[in-house]
Scaffold this motif. Structure first.
Motif, PDB file in Angstrom:
ATOM      1  N   GLU A  28       0.839  -1.194   0.000  1.00  0.00           N
ATOM      2  CA  GLU A  28       0.000   0.000   0.000  1.00  0.00           C
ATOM      3  C   GLU A  28       0.876   1.247   0.000  1.00  0.00           C
ATOM      4  N   VAL A  29       0.335   2.331  -0.521  1.00  0.00           N
ATOM      5  CA  VAL A  29       0.972   3.630  -0.284  1.00  0.00           C
ATOM      6  C   VAL A  29      -0.002   4.377   0.608  1.00  0.00           C
ATOM      7  N   PHE A  30       0.351   4.408   1.879  1.00  0.00           N
ATOM      8  CA  PHE A  30      -0.580   4.935   2.865  1.00  0.00           C
ATOM      9  C   PHE A  30      -0.128   6.325   3.309  1.00  0.00           C
ATOM     10  N   GLY A  31      -1.053   7.253   3.338  1.00  0.00           N
ATOM     11  CA  GLY A  31      -0.703   8.603   3.742  1.00  0.00           C
ATOM     12  C   GLY A  31      -1.323   8.981   5.079  1.00  0.00           C
ATOM     13  N   LEU A  32      -0.515   9.545   5.952  1.00  0.00           N
ATOM     14  CA  LEU A  32      -1.043  10.142   7.182  1.00  0.00           C
ATOM     15  C   LEU A  32      -1.078  11.643   6.924  1.00  0.00           C
ATOM     16  N   LEU A  33      -2.284  12.181   6.809  1.00  0.00           N
ATOM     17  CA  LEU A  33      -2.422  13.579   6.450  1.00  0.00           C
ATOM     18  C   LEU A  33      -2.962  14.353   7.644  1.00  0.00           C
ATOM     19  N   GLY A  34      -2.340  15.473   7.915  1.00  0.00           N
ATOM     20  CA  GLY A  34      -2.840  16.290   9.020  1.00  0.00           C
ATOM     21  C   GLY A  34      -1.990  17.525   9.174  1.00  0.00           C
ATOM     22  N   PRO A  35      -2.486  18.487   9.947  1.00  0.00           N
ATOM     23  CA  PRO A  35      -1.719  19.723  10.122  1.00  0.00           C
ATOM     24  C   PRO A  35      -0.470  19.481  10.968  1.00  0.00           C
ATOM     25  N   ASN A  36       0.408  20.476  11.004  1.00  0.00           N
ATOM     26  CA  ASN A  36       1.590  20.375  11.862  1.00  0.00           C
ATOM     27  C   ASN A  36       1.152  20.167  13.301  1.00  0.00           C
ATOM     28  N   GLY A  37       1.847  19.278  13.991  1.00  0.00           N
ATOM     29  CA  GLY A  37       1.517  19.043  15.386  1.00  0.00           C
ATOM     30  C   GLY A  37       0.358  18.086  15.593  1.00  0.00           C
ATOM     31  N   ALA A  38      -0.091  17.441  14.501  1.00  0.00           N
ATOM     32  CA  ALA A  38      -1.224  16.524  14.645  1.00  0.00           C
ATOM     33  C   ALA A  38      -0.812  15.193  15.262  1.00  0.00           C
ATOM     34  N   GLY A  39       0.503  14.913  15.250  1.00  0.00           N
ATOM     35  CA  GLY A  39       0.969  13.646  15.815  1.00  0.00           C
ATOM     36  C   GLY A  39       1.499  12.671  14.780  1.00  0.00           C
ATOM     37  N   LYS A  40       1.595  13.118  13.531  1.00  0.00           N
ATOM     38  CA  LYS A  40       2.055  12.222  12.454  1.00  0.00           C
ATOM     39  C   LYS A  40       3.473  11.705  12.723  1.00  0.00           C
ATOM     40  N   THR A  41       4.381  12.642  12.994  1.00  0.00           N
ATOM     41  CA  THR A  41       5.774  12.247  13.188  1.00  0.00           C
ATOM     42  C   THR A  41       5.929  11.376  14.423  1.00  0.00           C
ATOM     43  N   THR A  42       5.152  11.682  15.464  1.00  0.00           N
ATOM     44  CA  THR A  42       5.212  10.866  16.677  1.00  0.00           C
ATOM     45  C   THR A  42       4.820   9.426  16.365  1.00  0.00           C
ATOM     46  N   VAL A  43       3.781   9.252  15.531  1.00  0.00           N
ATOM     47  CA  VAL A  43       3.381   7.898  15.140  1.00  0.00           C
ATOM     48  C   VAL A  43       4.529   7.206  14.416  1.00  0.00           C
ATOM     49  N   ILE A  44       5.131   7.901  13.460  1.00  0.00           N
ATOM     50  CA  ILE A  44       6.238   7.313  12.689  1.00  0.00           C
ATOM     51  C   ILE A  44       7.403   6.953  13.613  1.00  0.00           C
ATOM     52  N   HIS A  45       7.738   7.861  14.518  1.00  0.00           N
ATOM     53  CA  HIS A  45       8.851   7.576  15.429  1.00  0.00           C
ATOM     54  C   HIS A  45       8.570   6.353  16.293  1.00  0.00           C
ATOM     55  N   MET A  46       7.329   6.195  16.701  1.00  0.00           N
ATOM     56  CA  MET A  46       7.007   5.010  17.508  1.00  0.00           C
ATOM     57  C   MET A  46       7.095   3.746  16.655  1.00  0.00           C
ATOM     58  N   LEU A 186       4.661   1.677   1.538  1.00  0.00           N
ATOM     59  CA  LEU A 186       5.084   3.035   1.861  1.00  0.00           C
ATOM     60  C   LEU A 186       4.102   3.679   2.821  1.00  0.00           C
ATOM     61  N   ILE A 187       4.637   4.283   3.858  1.00  0.00           N
ATOM     62  CA  ILE A 187       3.794   5.081   4.748  1.00  0.00           C
ATOM     63  C   ILE A 187       4.378   6.478   4.736  1.00  0.00           C
ATOM     64  N   LEU A 188       3.623   7.425   4.250  1.00  0.00           N
ATOM     65  CA  LEU A 188       4.172   8.765   4.235  1.00  0.00           C
ATOM     66  C   LEU A 188       3.276   9.715   5.015  1.00  0.00           C
ATOM     67  N   THR A 189       3.904  10.679   5.649  1.00  0.00           N
ATOM     68  CA  THR A 189       3.139  11.702   6.348  1.00  0.00           C
ATOM     69  C   THR A 189       3.287  12.992   5.557  1.00  0.00           C
ATOM     70  N   THR A 190       2.265  13.792   5.597  1.00  0.00           N
ATOM     71  CA  THR A 190       2.341  15.060   4.892  1.00  0.00           C
ATOM     72  C   THR A 190       1.280  16.000   5.431  1.00  0.00           C
ATOM     73  N   HIS A 191       1.548  17.296   5.301  1.00  0.00           N
ATOM     74  CA  HIS A 191       0.447  18.211   5.545  1.00  0.00           C
ATOM     75  C   HIS A 191       0.037  18.904   4.246  1.00  0.00           C
ATOM     76  N   TYR A 192       0.610  18.402   3.130  1.00  0.00           N
ATOM     77  CA  TYR A 192       0.184  18.898   1.818  1.00  0.00           C
ATOM     78  C   TYR A 192      -0.900  17.967   1.279  1.00  0.00           C
ATOM     79  N   MET A 193      -2.126  18.491   1.206  1.00  0.00           N
ATOM     80  CA  MET A 193      -3.210  17.598   0.793  1.00  0.00           C
ATOM     81  C   MET A 193      -3.029  17.098  -0.634  1.00  0.00           C
ATOM     82  N   GLU A 194      -2.474  17.970  -1.523  1.00  0.00           N
ATOM     83  CA  GLU A 194      -2.291  17.497  -2.910  1.00  0.00           C
ATOM     84  C   GLU A 194      -1.314  16.330  -2.946  1.00  0.00           C
TER      85      GLU A 194
END
Lengths: 317, 260
Positions: A28-46, A186-194
């Motif tokens: 899968e190419v999975f995206g975690l989308l959310g604003p800065n500080g939403a917790g995306k990076t924390t999830v990835i780090h865990m 792939l698991i990617l985080t982004t705050h760019y919706m496009e």
């Protein structure tokens, strides 16, 4: 590939990740989308075993992130939000060091290094010091490094943060190429919706540590219901008569404008204009930002680029 | 038990981390020049300046400048090794450390690779100083140079461990510089690098005896001048004890260091 169970990270006075449950399948190419500080990076780090969860756990590649961190680490690749290569070394040297660290067998080392360099288009610049690379090239080097040990799961944390639009476009092309050529989830985080829309086949929208929506990009956009029509009325409109129109699903007043979610806007706008006297009308298909606004009643901010450039300027050596 | 292949990979990982430190060291020429300059300043300005007035007991045989030369070699090791701890803070700031910590490499391996890198910097600087020593007439013997090398290896590993342990607890470079200065100067001044230790009051003797550099300076004097405070072997054994204790402390502090 990845099963996240009740994953939670609490800091003293902040719930950074709040009971997240997710399953991400193979390739899968999975995206975690959310604003800065939403917790995306924390999830990835865990998930990458760099940070211990407060509670809950996750299985990555069949290994538990809490009880088998070494096995998790050997099977994943990760590209951090800020480039982490040593800029005193050349691109090639950075890759060589990591080939050793990941125990890539000696007869494979050179071949793998050259093949990942080719994939990200850095073959010709491999013997230049990284400090001479552009921002985009540094990111591509990170991707190359993440692929060296042929991981089955790859994390990309804000892969295009701080890049100019043309480098971003190039980065997207490389990511797509990677998906096509390698068997990798792939698991990617982004705050760019496009970005999420363009690259991912499934998206989890995350806000304040919680996953508030989970679906394919097109289903998420369909959930908005119809197109978005904005018009600027000449006088205060007769909202009651608008509400009676069955093809209008929702009406909101935003800063002197009327925003409506409308089925089949192209055909229905003339009819709408019979009920409202408007200076201007625009309509568009919904995007993921609209989904986010609807769910979180706020917008994903595009500014505030996470501090990479500031840090970089501050500590340049 | 660890397999043969596993052991080879372990050494390869250490080698990779060391190689990185070594290449960076070679490319940062200014670092080498700056850190060699200070010991030379001490050797020639203090050495000659105080040499014109200082009378060592029975010191006519050696002369003050030659007397402090082994201490100055140790001094360069002390400064280079302790301040090497700042590189772990750099690594963290640049996220290089994160990329190493997310690789299947144990913290102990990361620590040893890094410490070996610091040790190499110290060895190169000590080698430069030993060459300078020939100019001021230090009577080198083959065995003496080998012994000096062993001392530099032990002292630099010991103090790099201490520097890295301190660095692993610190968030900012400025903070580290402060703390490191607090450590470096007592280590240097109490080591007997600049004056003989046998006539000191008891309270000062106690302080000098817990300074690992004291034993390195004495051993270095035995190796280069033949005038150590203790037999060479005794100094080396005590120094080795410090190496083990501070090396273990370094590994421990890397193990508890947060990755992000």
């Amino acid at each position: 590939m990845i099963k996240i169970r009740n994953l939670t990270k609490k800091y003293e006075n902040l719930l950074a990740v709040d009971n997240v449950n997710l399953e991400i399948g193979k390739n899968e190419v999975f995206g975690l989308l959310g604003p800065n500080g939403a917790g995306k990076t924390t999830v990835i780090h865990m998930l990458a075993t760099l940070l211990k969860p407060s509670s809950g756990t996750a299985i990555v590649n069949g290994y538990d992130i809490i009880s088998q961190p070494a096995k998790v680490r050997a099977s994943i690749g990760i590209v951090f939000q800020t480039p982490s290569s040593d800029d005193m070394l050349t691109g090639y040297e950075n890759l060589k060091i990591h080939a050793f660290l990941y125990g890539v067998p000696s007869f494979e080392r050179e071949k793998r290094i050259q093949s990942v360099l080719d994939l990200v288009g850095l073959g010709e610049r491999q013997h230049d010091q990284v400090k001479k690379y552009s921002g985009g090239m540094r990111r591509r080097l990170e991707i190359a490094r993440g692929l060296l040990h042929e991981p089955t799961v790859m994390f990309l944390d804000e892969p295009t943060l701080g890049l100019d639009p043309s480098s971003r476009g190039m980065m997207w092309d490389y990511i797509k190429k990677l998906v096509k050529e390698k068997e990798v989830t792939l698991i990617l985080t982004t705050h760019y919706m496009e970005e999420a829309d363009h690259l991912c086949n499934r998206i989890g929208i995350i806000d304040e540590g919680r996953v508030i929506a989970l679906d394919t990009p097109s289903n998420l956009k369909k959930s908005i219901g119809g197109d978005i029509v904005k018009l600027r009325p000449k006088s205060f409109p007769d909202l009651e008569s608008l509400r009676k129109l069955i093809y209008i699903r929702r009406i909101e007043l935003v800063e002197g404008e009327i925003m409506m979610y409308v089925d089949n806007a192209r055909e229905n706008i003339p009819d709408i204009l019979r009920h409202v006297d408007a200076d201007s009308v625009e309509f568009r298909s919904p995007d993921l930002n609209d989904v986010f606004i609807k769910l979180a009643s706020k917008t994903i901010k595009e500014q505030g680029e996470g501090g990479y450039m500031e840090r970089y300027a501050q500590y340049g050596r | 038990m660890r397999s043969m292949a596993g052991r080879i990979t372990l050494f390869e990982k250490m080698y990779a981390l060391w190689l990185r430190e070594f290449k960076v060291f070679l490319r940062e020429r200014s670092r080498l020049v700056a850190s060699t300059f200070t010991p030379l300043l001490w050797l020639f300005v203090i050495g000659i300046g105080f040499g014109s007035v200082a009378m060592l007991p029975g010191g006519e045989s050696v002369g003050y400048q030659k007397f402090i030369f082994p201490g100055i070699v140790c001094m360069s090791v002390i400064f280079t090794s302790i301040f090497f701890g700042s590189y772990i803070i750099w690594d963290r700031k640049f996220d290089f450390l994160k990329s190493v910590m997310v690789a299947p490499v144990s913290r102990g391996t990361i620590f040893v690779g890094k410490a070996l890198g610091g040790m190499t910097s110290s060895l190169i600087q000590a080698a430069i100083l030993l060459c300078v020593g020939a100019l001021i007439g230090i009577p080198y013997s083959f065995v003496g140079v080998i012994e000096a090398t062993v001392i530099v290896i032990l002292l630099s590993f010991t103090l790099t461990s201490l520097g890295l342990a301190l660095g692993s607890y610190m968030q900012s470079l400025e903070g580290f510089q402060m703390i490191a200065s607090f450590v470096v100067f007592p280590l240097f001044f109490l080591s007997g690098a600049l004056f003989p230790l046998d006539k000191l009051p008891a309270w000062l003797s106690i302080l000098t005896s817990i300074d690992p550099a004291t034993y390195a300076v004495s051993a270095m004097r035995s190796a280069l001048l033949g005038v150590g405070d203790r037999p060479f072997e005794v100094d080396i054994l005590i120094l080795l004890g410090f190496t083990i204790i501070l090396g273990a402390a370094g590994i421990f502090s890397f193990k508890r260091m947060k990755a992000v």
